[in-house]
Each structure stands twice: as C-alpha cells, then as structure tokens.
Design a protein around this motif. Structure first.
Motif, PDB file in Angstrom:
ATOM      1  N   GLY A 182      63.164  32.045  25.836  1.00 31.30           N
ATOM      2  CA  GLY A 182      64.122  31.265  25.309  1.00 31.30           C
ATOM      3  C   GLY A 182      64.749  30.274  26.231  1.00 31.30           C
ATOM      4  N   ASP A 183      65.767  29.839  26.157  1.00 27.97           N
ATOM      5  CA  ASP A 183      66.532  28.946  27.016  1.00 27.97           C
ATOM      6  C   ASP A 183      67.934  29.428  27.311  1.00 27.97           C
ATOM      7  N   ALA A 184      68.808  28.847  27.709  1.00 32.04           N
ATOM      8  CA  ALA A 184      70.253  29.022  28.068  1.00 32.04           C
ATOM      9  C   ALA A 184      71.124  29.370  26.831  1.00 32.04           C
ATOM     10  N   ARG A 185      70.832  28.842  25.555  1.00 34.13           N
ATOM     11  CA  ARG A 185      71.343  28.822  24.513  1.00 34.13           C
ATOM     12  C   ARG A 185      70.947  30.433  23.946  1.00 34.13           C
ATOM     13  N   ASP A 186      69.771  30.860  24.205  1.00 33.85           N
ATOM     14  CA  ASP A 186      69.392  32.192  23.640  1.00 33.85           C
ATOM     15  C   ASP A 186      70.103  33.318  24.711  1.00 33.85           C
ATOM     16  N   ALA A 187      70.210  32.953  25.906  1.00 33.43           N
ATOM     17  CA  ALA A 187      70.773  33.923  26.784  1.00 33.43           C
ATOM     18  C   ALA A 187      72.474  34.250  26.750  1.00 33.43           C
ATOM     19  N   PHE A 188      72.809  32.973  26.339  1.00 34.94           N
ATOM     20  CA  PHE A 188      74.306  32.712  26.289  1.00 34.94           C
ATOM     21  C   PHE A 188      74.653  31.992  24.822  1.00 34.94           C
TER      22      PHE A 188
END
Length: 269
Positions: A182-188
């Motif tokens: 994923g990317d930052a939007r998945d992690a946060f």
C-alpha cells in the motif's frame, strides 16, 4: 547588461506573503512564473546532456523504485545554476520563517519520470505511491522542503504530483519502505479525511514547493516522452544528522548529531 548577467542576477522571483501563508497552512504551494524560461531551458539542456533525450541513458543511481529515474545535478558547480540555487535558498528561508535561521542546501538532482508504455533501462516508469519524504533524509528536525521544478509544461497525463492538503500537520508518518503493497493512505487511513489536490498543472516557469512532512504522490507518465523535473532540496541551517542510515547523502567522516557541514551543505539563504 548581457543576457548571461541578467540571468545570474535574478533567475527567479521572490515568494509573496500570500504564498508563504499558503505554504504553512497547506504544506505546499504553487509558485506561478517563478523561474525565468531561459533558466528552465538551460536546466533541460544539462539534463539531456547527462541522461540522454530519453531520460534513461544514465547509470542507475542505485535505488530501485518506480517514482523516477534520478541523476545528481551538481548545480553548485555551475555558475548559472548556482545562481538559481541561491535564489531558491533565499526563498526557502522566507518559507521556513524561523527566527534567525536560514536555509541550507541539501541536494539537487534531475528526476525524469519515464513513460509507462516503454520498457526502460532504469527504474522510474511507474506511479509515485503517496509518501512522506522526511524519514529518508535522516535529519533531526523538520523544516526541510523540496522545490519541484518541471522543465516543460505538464499536466496529469505526464504524472504530475497531487498533495494531501494539511498532512504536514500530522507529524512523522514513517518510511514508504514500511507500507508493504500500500501507501501512506493505507497505513494512515485518517489521511483520507483530508482534501487532496488534483494533479498540478504547470506552465513553463511554474513550480511547486512542499514540506518534507507533506504526503504527496503521482500517477504514471502516460505520454511517450520523459516528464523532466529538477529538484532542489533545502534544510534548516541548524539541521543535524540523526545517526540513522540516510538515502540522500554519504555520512563518511560524520558523527551522529553533527550539524550538516558548510562545505557540502552550504547556507544558501
């Protein structure tokens, strides 16, 4: 005054109070008609000489990621480019807006995003996952910023950046290496509650500046030629190496918590 002297005297304009306010509120700002067209032309000429017309004829820079193919620009050694870097430094100090603290040069490099439809020699023909720059630079304080300079007019089809507005106020959000598939939007996922810009449209001479805490990403380059960009990164003059292994500079001869030295990282503001 000769054409060269005129370029060296004022290769870029100064940021306005409104642009500084936008940068602090949103974490990024578009600076329209910021750099003179003849300076942009010079940068593109240097980039193509170093990397070929295809933006893919240089040796790999050693980081296999799809965002772009990079090549160190070493602009401090070029009189005309250094004049631009120093102008950028003056503006970085204004954007930083810290009492008594100026901007320090960190790096400058060419970063063409290669066409996604072509098989390329180097990595750099994919999308740019949404991420934050800060953690990869191994500095001990925030305030760093990137001046992102397209070398031709570009829009969404070329894979220009989108910014998650206000994300710089959420603090450090980890390394893109830790996001898995994923990317930052998945992690946060709380980032999804913030507004995101459309891909930025750039006319010749327009640039964007974003903080190293601002989450940003880009789509693939769907054109048949490189999306040429030149990046100049600045840090606060009091920034120190935090001791972590950085991706951005060689720490040989340095000790943890040492301030970035003036020889390699001169004050440009």
């Amino acid at each position: 005054m000769s054409d060269q002297a005129r370029v060296l005297e004022s290769p870029c304009r100064d940021v306005t109070a409104q642009e500084i306010a936008h940068y602090h509120e949103h974490g990024w700002v578009k600076l329209s008609k910021f750099i003179k067209p003849d300076v942009i032309a010079l940068l593109l000429q240097i980039a193509k000489r170093r990397m070929g017309e295809d933006g893919d004829s240089n040796d790999s820079y050693g980081l296999d990621q799809p965002y772009f193919n990079a090549e160190a620009a070493e602009g401090l050694g070029n009189q005309e480019v250094r004049a631009l870097i120093e102008g950028i430094g003056r503006n970085a100090t204004a954007l930083l807006a810290r009492k008594g603290i100026r901007a320090r040069y960190f790096s400058d490099f060419f970063a063409p995003k290669l066409p996604c439809s072509k098989q390329t020699r180097n990595a750099g023909n994919g999308a740019t996952a949404f991420h934050q720059d800060y953690i990869t630079f191994a500095v001990d304080r925030t305030g760093g910023m990137t001046f992102w300079i397209p070398l031709e007019p570009y829009g969404a089809q070329a894979g220009t950046m989108s910014f998650i507005t206000g994300s710089h106020k959420m603090g450090v959000m980890g390394s893109y290496h830790t996001y898995g598939d994923g990317d930052a939007r998945d992690a946060f996922p709380e980032l999804l509650d913030l507004p995101m810009t459309d891909p930025i449209e750039y006319e010749l001479g327009d640039i964007t500046v974003h903080t190293h805490l601002t989450i940003h990403g880009a789509g693939q380059n769907q054109t048949d030629k490189p999306r040429w960009a030149y990046l100049v990164l600045a840090q606060p003059e009091d920034a120190c190496w935090n001791g972590a292994p950085p991706e951005a500079f060689d720490t040989t001869g340095m000790t943890p918590n040492q301030r970035l030295d003036d020889e390699r990282f001169p004050i440009i503001g």
